[in-house]
Design a protein around this motif. Sequence first.
Motif, PDB file in Angstrom:
ATOM      1  N   ALA A  20     115.850   0.089 -28.336  1.00 41.63           N
ATOM      2  CA  ALA A  20     115.547   0.154 -29.765  1.00 41.63           C
ATOM      3  C   ALA A  20     115.533   1.601 -30.238  1.00 41.63           C
ATOM      4  O   ALA A  20     115.224   2.518 -29.472  1.00 41.63           O
ATOM      5  CB  ALA A  20     114.197  -0.480 -30.044  1.00 41.63           C
ATOM      6  N   ILE A  21     115.878   1.775 -31.521  1.00 44.92           N
ATOM      7  CA  ILE A  21     115.762   3.067 -32.195  1.00 44.92           C
ATOM      8  C   ILE A  21     114.885   2.815 -33.405  1.00 44.92           C
ATOM      9  O   ILE A  21     115.252   2.043 -34.295  1.00 44.92           O
ATOM     10  CB  ILE A  21     117.133   3.599 -32.649  1.00 44.92           C
ATOM     11  N   VAL A  22     113.711   3.447 -33.436  1.00 43.92           N
ATOM     12  CA  VAL A  22     112.742   3.168 -34.495  1.00 43.92           C
ATOM     13  C   VAL A  22     112.223   4.461 -35.113  1.00 43.92           C
ATOM     14  O   VAL A  22     112.324   5.543 -34.523  1.00 43.92           O
ATOM     15  CB  VAL A  22     111.557   2.327 -33.965  1.00 43.92           C
ATOM     16  N   SER A  23     111.644   4.324 -36.287  1.00 43.15           N
ATOM     17  CA  SER A  23     111.007   5.439 -36.968  1.00 43.15           C
ATOM     18  C   SER A  23     109.620   5.670 -36.362  1.00 43.15           C
ATOM     19  O   SER A  23     108.947   4.708 -35.988  1.00 43.15           O
ATOM     20  CB  SER A  23     110.886   5.107 -38.453  1.00 43.15           C
ATOM     21  N   PRO A  24     109.171   6.911 -36.290  1.00 39.44           N
ATOM     22  CA  PRO A  24     107.869   7.199 -35.669  1.00 39.44           C
ATOM     23  C   PRO A  24     106.673   7.042 -36.609  1.00 39.44           C
ATOM     24  O   PRO A  24     105.561   7.390 -36.249  1.00 39.44           O
ATOM     25  CB  PRO A  24     108.017   8.660 -35.255  1.00 39.44           C
ATOM     26  N   GLU A  25     106.876   6.495 -37.794  1.00 37.93           N
ATOM     27  CA  GLU A  25     105.830   6.484 -38.811  1.00 37.93           C
ATOM     28  C   GLU A  25     104.753   5.428 -38.629  1.00 37.93           C
ATOM     29  O   GLU A  25     103.623   5.625 -39.059  1.00 37.93           O
ATOM     30  CB  GLU A  25     106.463   6.312 -40.195  1.00 37.93           C
ATOM     31  N   SER A  26     105.057   4.299 -38.015  1.00 45.47           N
ATOM     32  CA  SER A  26     104.065   3.218 -37.938  1.00 45.47           C
ATOM     33  C   SER A  26     103.020   3.482 -36.849  1.00 45.47           C
ATOM     34  O   SER A  26     103.283   4.166 -35.860  1.00 45.47           O
ATOM     35  CB  SER A  26     104.752   1.878 -37.672  1.00 45.47           C
ATOM     36  N   ALA A  27     101.852   2.914 -37.049  1.00 44.14           N
ATOM     37  CA  ALA A  27     100.751   3.097 -36.099  1.00 44.14           C
ATOM     38  C   ALA A  27     101.089   2.579 -34.697  1.00 44.14           C
ATOM     39  O   ALA A  27     100.769   3.250 -33.711  1.00 44.14           O
ATOM     40  CB  ALA A  27      99.483   2.447 -36.625  1.00 44.14           C
ATOM     41  N   PRO A  28     101.729   1.417 -34.541  1.00 44.57           N
ATOM     42  CA  PRO A  28     102.058   0.955 -33.189  1.00 44.57           C
ATOM     43  C   PRO A  28     103.007   1.905 -32.443  1.00 44.57           C
ATOM     44  O   PRO A  28     102.829   2.134 -31.249  1.00 44.57           O
ATOM     45  CB  PRO A  28     102.728  -0.404 -33.418  1.00 44.57           C
ATOM     46  N   ILE A  29     103.974   2.467 -33.160  1.00 51.50           N
ATOM     47  CA  ILE A  29     104.901   3.409 -32.518  1.00 51.50           C
ATOM     48  C   ILE A  29     104.164   4.689 -32.146  1.00 51.50           C
ATOM     49  O   ILE A  29     104.393   5.267 -31.080  1.00 51.50           O
ATOM     50  CB  ILE A  29     106.116   3.692 -33.425  1.00 51.50           C
ATOM     51  N   ARG A  51     110.383  18.267 -36.056  1.00 51.86           N
ATOM     52  CA  ARG A  51     109.720  17.009 -36.419  1.00 51.86           C
ATOM     53  C   ARG A  51     110.453  15.827 -35.775  1.00 51.86           C
ATOM     54  O   ARG A  51     111.683  15.779 -35.789  1.00 51.86           O
ATOM     55  CB  ARG A  51     109.753  16.875 -37.934  1.00 51.86           C
ATOM     56  N   THR A  52     109.689  14.889 -35.225  1.00 54.37           N
ATOM     57  CA  THR A  52     110.269  13.680 -34.646  1.00 54.37           C
ATOM     58  C   THR A  52     110.688  12.751 -35.771  1.00 54.37           C
ATOM     59  O   THR A  52     109.884  12.375 -36.606  1.00 54.37           O
ATOM     60  CB  THR A  52     109.253  12.966 -33.737  1.00 54.37           C
ATOM     61  N   ARG A  53     111.965  12.378 -35.772  1.00 51.50           N
ATOM     62  CA  ARG A  53     112.472  11.484 -36.810  1.00 51.50           C
ATOM     63  C   ARG A  53     112.923  10.136 -36.254  1.00 51.50           C
ATOM     64  O   ARG A  53     113.050   9.178 -37.001  1.00 51.50           O
ATOM     65  CB  ARG A  53     113.614  12.145 -37.548  1.00 51.50           C
ATOM     66  N   ALA A  54     113.174  10.093 -34.946  1.00 55.59           N
ATOM     67  CA  ALA A  54     113.564   8.825 -34.329  1.00 55.59           C
ATOM     68  C   ALA A  54     112.923   8.719 -32.949  1.00 55.59           C
ATOM     69  O   ALA A  54     112.758   9.713 -32.249  1.00 55.59           O
ATOM     70  CB  ALA A  54     115.079   8.717 -34.205  1.00 55.59           C
ATOM     71  N   VAL A  55     112.566   7.503 -32.589  1.00 59.43           N
ATOM     72  CA  VAL A  55     112.002   7.208 -31.278  1.00 59.43           C
ATOM     73  C   VAL A  55     112.931   6.197 -30.621  1.00 59.43           C
ATOM     74  O   VAL A  55     113.193   5.136 -31.178  1.00 59.43           O
ATOM     75  CB  VAL A  55     110.573   6.630 -31.403  1.00 59.43           C
ATOM     76  N   LEU A  56     113.443   6.562 -29.445  1.00 53.79           N
ATOM     77  CA  LEU A  56     114.318   5.657 -28.703  1.00 53.79           C
ATOM     78  C   LEU A  56     113.518   5.044 -27.568  1.00 53.79           C
ATOM     79  O   LEU A  56     112.891   5.765 -26.778  1.00 53.79           O
ATOM     80  CB  LEU A  56     115.522   6.411 -28.135  1.00 53.79           C
TER      81      LEU A  56
END
Length: 87
Positions: A20-29, A51-56
């Motif tokens: 998955a490739i997700v945004s780092p903004e949500s609390a679970p991530i 700044r972190t913009r994507a979480v793989l």
Amino acid sequence: MTSLINIGFGNMVAAERVVAIVSPESAPIKRIIQDAREGHGTLVDATYGRRTRAVLVMDSGHIVLSPIQPETISHRFVYNDLEVCDD
């Protein structure tokens, strides 16, 4: 043959291993990132202090932080698939 995707600053990941490739903004991530950073030894920070913009999320359980937008990385997946198919 392993397909590599550039995730910023010349860093590459194996495309086949990305779940998955997700945004780092949500609390679970944010919790997933913190857990990987604190004790599991599964965090790979490829942001070079930016700044972190994507979480793989990788199939091995590793979490990779990227300074590039998730949309940009996903476009690289699509472009890379087209390149492979052209051969």
